[in-house]
Enzyme design. Structure first.
Site, PDB file in Angstrom:
ATOM      1  N   GLU A 119      -9.693  61.582 -24.245  1.00  0.00           N
ATOM      2  CA  GLU A 119     -10.361  60.269 -24.250  1.00  0.00           C
ATOM      3  C   GLU A 119      -9.392  59.103 -24.116  1.00  0.00           C
ATOM      4  OE1 GLU A 119     -11.029  62.745 -26.328  1.00  0.00           O
ATOM      5  OE2 GLU A 119     -13.198  63.119 -26.331  1.00  0.00           O
ATOM      6  N   PHE A 135     -21.183  65.983 -39.457  1.00  0.00           N
ATOM      7  CA  PHE A 135     -20.262  66.579 -38.486  1.00  0.00           C
ATOM      8  C   PHE A 135     -19.931  65.563 -37.394  1.00  0.00           C
ATOM      9  CE2 PHE A 135     -19.597  69.072 -34.520  1.00  0.00           C
ATOM     10  CZ  PHE A 135     -18.342  69.572 -34.863  1.00  0.00           C
ATOM     11  N   GLN A 136     -18.650  65.388 -37.141  1.00  0.00           N
ATOM     12  CA  GLN A 136     -18.140  64.451 -36.140  1.00  0.00           C
ATOM     13  C   GLN A 136     -18.596  63.013 -36.381  1.00  0.00           C
ATOM     14  OE1 GLN A 136     -18.657  66.209 -32.170  1.00  0.00           O
ATOM     15  NE2 GLN A 136     -16.652  67.153 -32.474  1.00  0.00           N
ATOM     16  N   LYS A 142     -27.228  59.072 -31.927  1.00  0.00           N
ATOM     17  CA  LYS A 142     -27.879  60.008 -31.013  1.00  0.00           C
ATOM     18  C   LYS A 142     -29.397  59.814 -30.996  1.00  0.00           C
ATOM     19  CE  LYS A 142     -27.606  64.804 -29.559  1.00  0.00           C
ATOM     20  NZ  LYS A 142     -27.134  66.165 -29.898  1.00  0.00           N
ATOM     21  N   MET A 159      14.965  53.989 -23.620  1.00  0.00           N
ATOM     22  CA  MET A 159      14.945  52.688 -24.297  1.00  0.00           C
ATOM     23  C   MET A 159      15.309  52.844 -25.775  1.00  0.00           C
ATOM     24  SD  MET A 159      14.748  49.581 -23.653  1.00  0.00           S
ATOM     25  CE  MET A 159      13.738  48.890 -22.352  1.00  0.00           C
TER      26      MET A 159
HETATM   27  C1  LIG Z   1       3.008  55.747 -27.953  1.00  0.00           C
HETATM   28  C2  LIG Z   1       4.384  55.253 -28.130  1.00  0.00           C
HETATM   29  N1  LIG Z   1       5.224  55.867 -28.985  1.00  0.00           N
HETATM   30  C3  LIG Z   1       6.501  55.424 -29.131  1.00  0.00           C
HETATM   31  C4  LIG Z   1       6.952  54.349 -28.438  1.00  0.00           C
HETATM   32  C5  LIG Z   1       8.382  53.845 -28.619  1.00  0.00           C
HETATM   33  N2  LIG Z   1       9.140  53.967 -27.375  1.00  0.00           N
HETATM   34  C6  LIG Z   1       9.327  52.929 -26.537  1.00  0.00           C
HETATM   35  S1  LIG Z   1      10.172  53.348 -25.160  1.00  0.00           S
HETATM   36  C7  LIG Z   1      10.338  54.930 -25.680  1.00  0.00           C
HETATM   37  C8  LIG Z   1      11.080  55.946 -24.848  1.00  0.00           C
HETATM   38  C9  LIG Z   1      10.490  56.155 -23.520  1.00  0.00           C
HETATM   39  O1  LIG Z   1      11.182  57.187 -22.891  1.00  0.00           O
HETATM   40  P1  LIG Z   1      10.927  57.524 -21.370  1.00  0.00           P
HETATM   41  O2  LIG Z   1       9.491  57.616 -21.102  1.00  0.00           O
HETATM   42  O3  LIG Z   1      11.749  58.710 -20.993  1.00  0.00           O
HETATM   43  O4  LIG Z   1      11.439  56.219 -20.634  1.00  0.00           O
HETATM   44  P2  LIG Z   1      12.941  55.669 -20.420  1.00  0.00           P
HETATM   45  O5  LIG Z   1      13.158  54.624 -21.453  1.00  0.00           O
HETATM   46  O6  LIG Z   1      13.870  56.815 -20.580  1.00  0.00           O
HETATM   47  O7  LIG Z   1      12.915  55.117 -19.056  1.00  0.00           O
HETATM   48  C10 LIG Z   1       9.740  55.114 -26.927  1.00  0.00           C
HETATM   49  C11 LIG Z   1       9.752  56.377 -27.689  1.00  0.00           C
HETATM   50  C12 LIG Z   1       6.041  53.719 -27.560  1.00  0.00           C
HETATM   51  N3  LIG Z   1       6.358  52.637 -26.857  1.00  0.00           N
HETATM   52  N4  LIG Z   1       4.780  54.192 -27.402  1.00  0.00           N
END
Ligand SMILES: Cc1ncc(C[n+]2csc(CCOP(=O)(O)OP(=O)(O)O)c2C)c(N)n1
Ligand SMILES: [Mg+2]
Lengths: 171, 582
Positions: B51, B113-114, B163, B480
């Site tokens: 979803e 449920f749900q 529902k 990042m």
């Molecule tokens: C749902 C979610 N969880 C954690 C984060 C924190 N976060 C920001 S960038 C990142 C790493 C992203 O890695 P990647 O997709 O390999 O991209 P890159 O920075 O290596 O280009 C994380 C864990 C986020 N933005 N969103």
């Protein structure tokens, strides 16, 4: 590292809202979600068809935050109008409290004397206790309760503040 | 009037409101609605795999077409899985309607449920929400929900339908146009504010237009008006991440993106400006950096349809509450009727050119490794031939590199999760964009970590023959996160290495896609060309330099003028105050 606190001021806000399920949760939740303070909140429907409620909120925060609170409330879909009573010229605010005091002898007489000074009414009495009904500003009730605490305060119930702008115009 | 079931009323409403596509996933509490949609001649249902995917698809569809995205999910886990996408749409002001099934009214509150308290859970992450307990009220709620989602500052609206309300019957006639009792967004600007704004603009010596996603939300006309006003005044234009494309990157007046990973010229121009005209942006912390050092000597005008965005973080001199398009129209008219001419900004432009000469987006060249920036630059070059290109991104370094190195010329072509920064957004958003733009080249620029957050939607693209292209800049890191750890925690890379990555090429094959691996700089151009030319969905595992950092960078809590331009400036440690900021 320490977390800093900011200067804040007290404001009474008056809201006209659609009287629908969830409205109170929407308003109260906005305050918690955005980290705003609620000192008191009152709500009751005020039109013959029960369609509109007035919510009165006493809040405090830095002036910038008060402006934000008003803008955030104003953009909620069921909110018709937000008025900052504190910023909008003279207004009347009242709160009602029920104050239960127990005691005998001189304490009992002193409680009645103080109640008279504060124009509190006795609404229940036993040989050893009174319940006083008092209305007034939050300050006045605070003072009354503080005095009664020295005499034999048992418990307090307070309604929270309601307020209206003075004069013949509506909000 | 003949009565219809709640489910049929809902579907009638969707048709009356011009809905063509619904992104959804069935379950017990929405079976009556799914039955009403069975083999439906007018409404296309795209079956997702999770979803959350449906919500981001709806966002991608909405952002790329300008029409609201519609989601249909079941109660309980269906609704809770949708919460991230609802929140994302709220933060980025995306018009979206989410229809959730609910347990029958007599079971609400019994831990059935749900059962989940969907209106409770979504109350503060939606623009508005409804629990409909009476089929006779359903039609007016659905019409009102679309009105609220698409007008004012757009956003997600949730309609929770038990529902038994889907099965019970009521008469249906499309509601006549209505005026909402309390919801009345202000769309026209105050005329005197417009006059003042134009005076300020005509007198400014160092003006900057600081634009945002609001320009795009206002519709394509607003982007044209922005171009016209910029041309009339000769002032430079910068934009937030969300606003890219509203102003053409090829214009000499374009400064590039501003903020944390913005260009040197954009951030210095903001710092030295004497007038900032903020149009449909909201002074986000990623844009302002340290607040007390943000554009210290400028007067500020803020045009926004949402009054609560004004003076929220930065105090402005002239607030204008209005739809951006309307305000721009009025400003252009006022500028012309007053006979204003563009001021001589040559001194200002000379300073800007000085900053531009720093070439802040430059990156080191390499013959051994693919520089991730170069991969984006190559994608930009190679996709110019395509008739229409839509770029989506996941979240991380690759997102910032795409924002910096891909030049956008038109609105609605750049889809990214700005406010919430949701990893897992980009790929489903690309699918939604492709559904709405079947003939466009839709490319999701992804990271090796982000792509795994909604990778199950590969099946959706296969099923509906959607030729999306996924370009993974694979640095084997949550790049990042790793970059911040390098900057702040002396390179202690705690849990930011992407261990046990799947073989993305084999994965492509498993889903009936084409998989391409690009391993070195010599293969880059051919690999990207092959991706574009291959019909059907393609996944590209592009192996890029593992330890590249995204520059320029304003560390959080620093001023625009404290921008880091290259790795040598990294200190490796930070004060606790700086660490405490996100
Ligand atoms: C749902 C979610 N969880 C954690 C984060 C924190 N976060 C920001 S960038 C990142 C790493 C992203 O890695 P990647 O997709 O390999 O991209 P890159 O920075 O290596 O280009 C994380 C864990 C986020 N933005 N969103
Ligand atoms: Mg990565």
């Amino acid at each position: 590292m320490h977390i800093q606190e900011e200067y804040s001021e007290r404001h009474v806000l008056s809201l006209m809202v659609t009287n629908e399920a969830g409205i109170l949760a929407r308003i109260a939740g906005l305050f918690t979600a955005r980290g705003y303070n609620i000192d008191s909140l009152t709500v009751a429907d005020i039109t013959p068809d029960h369609a509109i409620s007035r919510i009165t909120i006493v809040t405090n925060g830095p002036p910038k935050v008060i402006d934000q609170i008003i803008a955030q409330l104003d953009r909620l879909v069921p909110v018709h109008k937000v008025t900052d009573l504190t910023a909008n010229g003279p207004f009347v605010e009242r709160e009602l409290a029920l104050v239960k005091v127990s005691g005998t002898g001189e304490d009992r007489i002193e409680a009645l004397r103080l109640a008279d000074v504060f124009r509190a009414k006795v609404v229940d009495t036993t040989i050893e206790s009174f319940i006083f009904e008092i209305t007034g500003t939050t300050d006045k009730i605070d003072n009354f309760v503080a005095l009664m605490r020295q005499i034999g305060l048992v418990e307090v119930g307070r309604t929270g503040v309601v307020g209206l702008i003075r004069g013949k115009e509506p909000n | 009037m003949a009565e219809k079931s709640g489910a049929d009323i809902l579907v009638e409403c969707l048709i009356d409101l011009g809905v063509e596509v619904v992104f959804g996933y069935p379950g017990g509490a929405v079976l009556p609605i799914y039955d009403a949609l069975f083999d439906h001649p007018k409404i296309r249902h795209v079956l997702v795999r999770h979803e959350q995917g449906a919500t981001h698809m709806a966002e991608g569809y909405a952002r790329s077409t300008g029409k609201p995205g519609v989601v249909l999910v079941t109660s309980g886990p269906g609704a809770t899985n949708a919460v991230t996408g609802i929140t994302d749409a709220l933060m980025d002001s995306i018009p979206m309607i989410v229809i959730t099934g609910q347990v029958p009214t007599q079971l609400i509150g019994t831990d059935a449920f749900q059962e989940a308290d969907t209106v409770g859970i979504t109350r503060h992450c939606s623009k508005h929400n409804y629990l409909v307990k009476d089929p006779a009220k359903l039609a007016s709620v659905v019409h009102e929900a679309f009105h609220i989602a698409t007008t004012g500052r757009p956003g997600p609206v949730v309609i929770d339908i038990p529902k038994n309300v889907q099965i019970a019957t009521a008469p249906y006639a499309p509601p006549l146009s209505f005026e909402h009792a309390s919801y009345k967004p202000q769309t026209q600007a105050d005329a005197s504010a417009i006059a003042t704004a134009v005076e300020m603009l005509a007198k400014a010596e160092r003006p900057v237009f600081y634009t945002g996603g609001g320009v795009i939300n206002s519709g394509p006309k607003a982007s044209l008006l922005l171009r016209e006003l910029a041309e009339l005044t000769g002032a430079p234009v910068t934009s937030t991440l969300m606003g890219l494309g509203a102003f053409p990157a090829s214009s000499p007046q374009w400064l590039g993106m501003l903020g944390m990973h913005g260009t040197y010229e954009a951030n210095w121009a903001m710092n030295k400006a004497d007038l900032i005209v903020c149009i449909g942006a909201r002074f986000d912390d990623r844009v302002t950096g340290r607040l007390d050092a943000f554009s210290p000597n400028s007067k500020k005008i803020h045009i926004d349809i949402d009054r609560s965005s004004i003076n929220k973080t930065v105090e402005v001199d002239l607030p204008i509450v209005a739809d951006v398009g309307n305000a721009l129209t009025d400003m252009i008219t006022a500028w012309k009727t007053h006979g204003h001419k563009a001021a001589d900004l040559s001194e200002w432009w000379a300073r800007i050119e000085g900053w531009r000469a720093r070439n802040s987006l430059a990156y080191p060249e390499s013959r051994e490794e693919i520089m991730p920036q170069e991969a984006i630059a190559e994608l930009y070059r190679a996709s110019k031939a395509a008739k229409d290109v839509i770029i989506t991104t996941e979240v991380g370094q690759h997102q910032m590199w795409a924002a910096q190195h891909f030049g956008f010329e038109a609105p609605n072509k750049w889809l990214t999760s700005g406010g919430l920064g949701t990893m897992g957004y980009g790929f489903p958003a690309a699918i939604g964009a492709q559904v709405g733009n079947p003939d466009s080249l839709v490319v999701c620029v992804a990271g090796d970590a982000s792509i795994q957050m909604n990778i199950q939607e590969m099946g959706t693209a296969t099923q509906y023959r959607l030729p999306v292209k996924v370009l993974i800049l694979n640095n084997e890191y949550m790049g990042m996160v790793r970059q911040w750890q390098e900057l702040t925690y002396e390179s202690r890379y705690s849990n930011s290495y992407s261990d046990s990555l799947p073989d993305f090429v084999k994965m492509a094959e498993a889903y009936g896609w084409t998989g391409i691996r690009i391993e070195g700089p010599q293969e880059l151009a051919a690999g990207i060309a092959q991706m574009i030319d291959t019909p059907g969905p393609v996944i590209v595992d592009c192996r890029v330099a593992k330890l590249s950092n995204c520059f320029p960078m304003i560390p959080s809590g620093a001023a625009h003028t404290d921008m880091l331009l290259d790795p040598n400036q990294i200190a490796g440690i930070m004060s606790d105050e700086a660490k405490a900021l996100v």
